[in-house]
Design an enzyme around this catalytic site. Structure first.
Site, PDB file in Angstrom:
ATOM      1  NE  ARG A  41       6.288  -2.942 -11.009  1.00 23.09           N
ATOM      2  CZ  ARG A  41       5.257  -3.768 -10.893  1.00 23.09           C
ATOM      3  NH1 ARG A  41       4.151  -3.385 -10.270  1.00 23.09           N
ATOM      4  NH2 ARG A  41       5.338  -5.006 -11.371  1.00 23.09           N
ATOM      5  CG  ASP A  42       5.218  -6.323  -7.689  1.00 16.67           C
ATOM      6  OD1 ASP A  42       4.145  -5.702  -7.661  1.00 16.67           O
ATOM      7  OD2 ASP A  42       5.296  -7.551  -7.502  1.00 16.67           O
TER       8      ASP A  42
ATOM      9  CG  HIS B 250       2.858 -11.904  -4.631  1.00 15.22           C
ATOM     10  ND1 HIS B 250       2.694 -10.669  -4.045  1.00 15.22           N
ATOM     11  CD2 HIS B 250       3.114 -11.653  -5.935  1.00 15.22           C
ATOM     12  CE1 HIS B 250       2.838  -9.718  -4.953  1.00 15.22           C
ATOM     13  NE2 HIS B 250       3.093 -10.300  -6.123  1.00 15.22           N
TER      14      HIS B 250
ATOM     15  CB  CYS C 117      -1.111  -6.828  -5.209  1.00 18.33           C
ATOM     16  SG  CYS C 117      -2.099  -6.153  -6.587  1.00 18.33           S
TER      17      CYS C 117
END
Length: 361
Positions: A40-41, A247, A278
């Protein structure tokens, strides 16, 4: 009856055996939960749209590699995050196992309704597509407006309705707070704001809140400052209710995890192959790599799910599929080792052509 000498001898032997057993006893290792967010991310920031079949295969490979919590998709509008299109199909295609968790991100009531409709149509004999959702907000209004077009307070109001409906339907709810260290739009973030937003998520029913260093600028010093504010004090949030989401923009992801462990955090998000970024945080690179986290914990007092070599092979595979470099340092090292082992095997098979092998190496 034993003689006095025999009794004394047996007593000494018992003490020796007891001491020996204590010497060789293996101390219990503390469990660390890893939430694998690669599907997902990790994929949401890719430039190309990934077919549902590839996403499902990624989940399947991670499951076989021993990961037990795998964030598998998102019910966001494809208009805003096109890489997350087809999550419903991914959930249908992937192999689900009883006892494992496959959470999905849900931004609003509309996304939740789509998920609930999907679950209602699923045969009851099957393992549910998912038993958990994740909701997200931010620690700054600037980031929240860029991400969801509303202030933090407005996003919390929306999410409260989502959490209430989800829990009433038997779903677990996990919360995310973005930009807990720095915001790409408004700069340094006040840890007190992170604390209040995290508490609001817990109050609405989230069982856990993941603190996201979305930009990846955090280091052990700033993470310590954040956790001291959030956890300590009479109104502090228990560490057991928190997770770390770091991150790796500046290569501090693993260091920040090790720092967080000292404060009692035992859940961390990571992405195989260091996938991620992101779309609303310019310059942010991927999540800390799952392979790097597993290697950092190797031989420590902590145990985590996942077979390191198997996870690294998944990282190599998905990096090749995406035609991008493997961002995991450990993954690259293990990949190089596998290449050497293949060459050595070739040497054995071709009778020991050492010169050829040396040239290849």
């Amino acid at each position: 009856m034993f003689s006095r000498y025999a009794a004394r001898s047996l007593a000494k032997r018992g003490c020796a055996l007891s001491a020996r057993s204590r010497t060789y006893a293996t101390p219990a290792r503390e469990r660390v939960r890893i939430v694998e967010v690669g599907p997902r991310d990790g994929l949401q920031n890719e430039s190309a749209v990934i077919p549902p079949e590839v996403k499902a295969e990624l989940v399947n490979r991670l499951t076989k590699a021993g990961m037990d919590i795998i964030e598998s998709g998102s019910f966001v509008s494809p208009k805003w995050v096109p890489q997350m299109a087809g999550t419903a199909e991914v959930l249908k295609l992937m192999e689900r196992h009883k006892g494992l968790h496959y959470p999905v991100l849900v931004p609003n009531l509309k996304g939740l309704e789509l998920l609930l409709d999907l679950l209602a149509k699923q045969p009851r004999s099957e393992v549910p597509y998912t038993d958990e959702i994740a909701v997200f907000t931010a620690a700054t209004d600037a980031f929240s407006k860029a991400n969801t077009n509303c202030t933090v307070a407005e996003s919390l109001d929306r999410l409260a309705a989502v959490a209430k409906r989800a829990t009433s339907e038997g779903l677990r709810v996990r919360g995310y707070v973005s930009v807990v260290i720095d915001c790409p739009y408004s700069g340094k973030v006040d840890p007190k704001k992170v604390k209040s937003v995290s508490q609001a998520l817990l109050d609405m029913g989230c069982y856990e809140v993941s603190l996201g260093d979305t930009v990846g600028t955090g280091n052990p010093t700033t993470i310590e400052r954040l956790l001291e504010t959030v956890i300590e004090g009479s109104d502090g949030i228990p560490a057991s209710k928190l997770a770390g989401h770091f991150h790796d923009t500046y290569g501090m992801g693993v260091a920040n995890i090790l720092t967080s462990l000292k404060y009692g955090i035992r859940t961390f998000d990571s992405a195989v192959g260091g996938l991620g970024g992101c779309p609303f945080s310019p310059g942010a690179t991927g999540n800390v790599a799952t392979e790097d986290v597993l290697y950092a914990l190797k031989g420590s007092k902590y145990e985590a799910p996942g077979d390191l070599d198997a996870v690294a092979e998944v990282g190599t595979w998905i990096s090749q599929v995406l035609k991008r470099p493997n961002a995991s340092r450990v993954g690259r090292a293990l990949e190089a080792r596998r290449a050497r082992e293949r060459l050595e095997k070739e040497r054995e098979n071709d009778g020991g052509a050492a010169e050829t092998i040396s040239a290849k190496l």
